[in-house]
Design an enzyme around this catalytic site. Structure first.
Site, PDB file in Angstrom:
ATOM      1  N   VAL A 132       0.846  -1.202   0.000  1.00 26.88           N
ATOM      2  CA  VAL A 132       0.000   0.000   0.000  1.00 26.88           C
ATOM      3  C   VAL A 132       0.879   1.248   0.000  1.00 26.88           C
ATOM      4  O   VAL A 132       1.752   1.408   0.858  1.00 26.88           O
ATOM      5  CB  VAL A 132      -0.925   0.039   1.238  1.00 26.88           C
ATOM      6  CG1 VAL A 132      -1.794   1.295   1.221  1.00 26.88           C
ATOM      7  CG2 VAL A 132      -1.797  -1.202   1.316  1.00 26.88           C
ATOM      8  N   GLU A 190      -1.781   2.698 -17.546  1.00 31.53           N
ATOM      9  CA  GLU A 190      -1.629   1.420 -18.273  1.00 31.53           C
ATOM     10  C   GLU A 190      -2.463   1.447 -19.555  1.00 31.53           C
ATOM     11  O   GLU A 190      -3.460   2.176 -19.646  1.00 31.53           O
ATOM     12  CB  GLU A 190      -2.161   0.270 -17.396  1.00 31.53           C
ATOM     13  CG  GLU A 190      -1.473   0.126 -16.063  1.00 31.53           C
ATOM     14  CD  GLU A 190      -0.104  -0.520 -16.173  1.00 31.53           C
ATOM     15  OE1 GLU A 190       0.180  -1.150 -17.204  1.00 31.53           O
ATOM     16  OE2 GLU A 190       0.685  -0.371 -15.227  1.00 31.53           O
ATOM     17  N   LYS A 205      -6.131  -1.397  -1.755  1.00 33.62           N
ATOM     18  CA  LYS A 205      -5.280  -0.728  -0.756  1.00 33.62           C
ATOM     19  C   LYS A 205      -6.102  -0.260   0.445  1.00 33.62           C
ATOM     20  O   LYS A 205      -5.680  -0.423   1.595  1.00 33.62           O
ATOM     21  CB  LYS A 205      -4.564   0.454  -1.413  1.00 33.62           C
ATOM     22  CG  LYS A 205      -3.569   0.017  -2.493  1.00 33.62           C
ATOM     23  CD  LYS A 205      -3.109   1.203  -3.323  1.00 33.62           C
ATOM     24  CE  LYS A 205      -2.111   0.788  -4.393  1.00 33.62           C
ATOM     25  NZ  LYS A 205      -1.822   1.854  -5.351  1.00 33.62           N
TER      26      LYS A 205
HETATM   27  N1  HSE Z   1      -1.132   1.661 -10.420  1.00 33.12           N
HETATM   28  C1  HSE Z   1      -0.908   2.144  -9.086  1.00 33.12           C
HETATM   29  C2  HSE Z   1      -1.036   3.652  -9.063  1.00 33.12           C
HETATM   30  C3  HSE Z   1       0.438   1.777  -8.540  1.00 33.12           C
HETATM   31  O1  HSE Z   1      -1.286   4.268 -10.088  1.00 33.12           O
HETATM   32  O2  HSE Z   1      -0.909   4.206  -7.981  1.00 33.12           O
HETATM   33  C4  HSE Z   1       0.500   0.357  -8.098  1.00 33.12           C
HETATM   34  O3  HSE Z   1      -0.362   0.158  -7.021  1.00 33.12           O
END
Ligand code: HSE
Length: 442
Positions: A132, A190, A205
């Site tokens: 987290v 992504e 988280k």
């Molecule tokens: N993809 C997440 C973010 C990071 O953009 O914070 C990995 O938990």
């Protein structure tokens, strides 16, 4: 034990980051701990996969079982991600009585109960600081630093991708879709952005943080999740005029029940992820770009704030190094159990369904500007005992479609949803309403 040997599974962004920072700061770590740290092997997907920091070929293998089963590997570090092979790796190591370090929030969120039970059964520990908010040591803060507090409120900006997109939308006055596309182009989001922008990464988280704060397992199904797709530039602009900034917030707070039930004597908490308007005067409104922050209110300590990078090869490696230190010291001193992460010390706590949660709202409607429009909307709200606290309608031409922004006083979610469903059906309402929550941090 004067030397602790590590085996790493995963040699990508985080794995190579841990390797690199062990090279740079390993001696410092050793001198602080009084323990030698050895790195036996790193299992990788492919020897030539792209990675930000090079790993010597002599250290790599493509067979994770040889790392986990190596009797000279004392601590296994799982950095492959996902919820399939990672789970097998962790369970295999725990069954061998080896402490495991993981950065895998999706896995802890989905299978945490089973994994922690396995660690306990086999007399070892599972460490997850990197799961987290990357470089922010929030797990240690909740588990150890605030062990003497009841955590009444916890608010987290825990997804860097969403925070980056919302920050740029605010600074540039841009809309969601083009900003997302640009963030993807620049590598901040992504190619498949759903995990981040639909709120699921924050759900994992905030579930872990809420579980730690309240000592009960908060399952993904208990968490109300909304992502940032519905937030438009108009919302950011009007929120700004009203003195607010929109952030994707993970929220864990103790609440009074709106609807009293037989179980009313039980403590209730709300656990949610949603885009929220937060006052510009609140410190979380200034957390911008990819930065994360977690705001925690304890009954002893009061308000606290933790800020830093939530992801990336270096910030995440920092969290893994901290877990390496804990695992090494625990092995040296044969500490089988630290403060238990999730126990039933608060078994009288229940997660409130979002329908029972009460908060303030921002509503954006697209309406025909003609006599009686506002009166009809206000009548529907009044019938549900929902009060309007302020109204903005930019001046337009009578008979044309205009945005109508309503700020709503505290109302239960269920009543708000029902009233909005009725309002949407009015012939003067021309588009699906946008409903956002307002957090006042009371
Ligand atoms: N993809 C997440 C973010 C990071 O953009 O914070 C990995 O938990």
């Amino acid at each position: 034990m004067q030397q602790v040997n590590l085996g790493i599974i995963g040699g990508g962004t985080v794995g190579s980051g841990v390797y690199h920072h062990l090279q740079v700061n390993g001696a410092l770590l050793e001198s602080r701990l009084g323990i030698k740290i050895g790195l036996r092997r790193i299992a990788v997907k492919a020897l030539d996969e792209p990675r930000p920091y090079a790993i010597p070929e002599s250290l790599m293998t493509t067979d994770w079982t040889t790392v986990v089963n190596d009797p000279e590997v004392h601590v296994v570090i799982e950095l492959v991600g996902g919820t399939t092979i990672a789970k097998t790796i962790i369970l295999t190591a725990l069954k061998l009585g080896k402490p495991v370090i993981t950065a895998n929030k999706a896995l802890i969120s989905a299978y945490g109960e089973e994994l922690f039970a396995a660690a306990q059964k086999h007399g070892t520990n599972l460490y997850y600081e990197a799961s987290v908010a990357g470089g922010i040591p929030i797990i240690k803060v909740l588990r150890e630093g605030f062990v003497g507090n009841r955590i009444t409120h916890l608010y987290g900006i825990v997804n860097g991708t969403c925070n980056y997109i919302l920050t740029r939308m605010k600074l540039e006055g841009s809309d969601f879709e083009p900003t997302l596309r640009d963030a993807q182009h620049l590598g901040y989001a992504e190619a498949d952005p759903s995990l981040d922008i639909d709120g699921f990464d924050s759900e994992h988280k905030i579930g872990i943080l809420g579980s730690l704060a309240h000592g009960i397992w908060i399952r993904p199904g208990d968490i109300h999740v909304e992502g940032i797709r519905p937030v438009g530039k108009t919302d950011i602009e009007f929120a700004g005029k009203l003195g607010y900034t929109i952030k994707l917030l993970g929220v864990v707070k103790s609440v009074e029940k709106a609807v009293k039930s037989k179980k009313a004597e039980r403590k209730s908490i709300q656990v949610s992820v949603y885009p929220a308007l937060i006052p510009n005067t609140h410190v979380l409104a200034s957390v911008n770009h990819v930065f994360n922050a977690v705001f925690v209110r304890g009954d002893v300590v009061g308000d606290t704030l933790f800020y830093g990078r939530g992801a990336g090869k270096d910030a995440t490696a920092s969290a893994v190094l901290s877990d390496i230190a804990d695992a090494a010291l625990d092995l040296k001193h044969q500490t089988r159990r630290r403060i238990p992460p999730f126990v039933s010390h608060a078994s009288d706590t229940e997660v409130l369904p979002i329908d029972d949660a009460v908060c303030r709202y921002y509503v954006r409607l697209s309406v025909i500007d003609k006599p009686g429009t506002l009166a009809r909307i206000a009548t529907i709200l009044a019938a549900s005992k929902i009060g309007i606290s302020s109204v903005i309608q930019p001046e337009g031409h009578e008979g044309e479609s205009v945005p109508l922004i309503l700020m709503i006083h505290d109302a239960p979610n269920s009543a708000m949803k029902k009233a909005l469903a009725k309002i949407s059906k009015l012939p003067v309402v021309k588009a699906p309403p946008v409903l956002l929550r307002v957090e006042t941090f009371d």
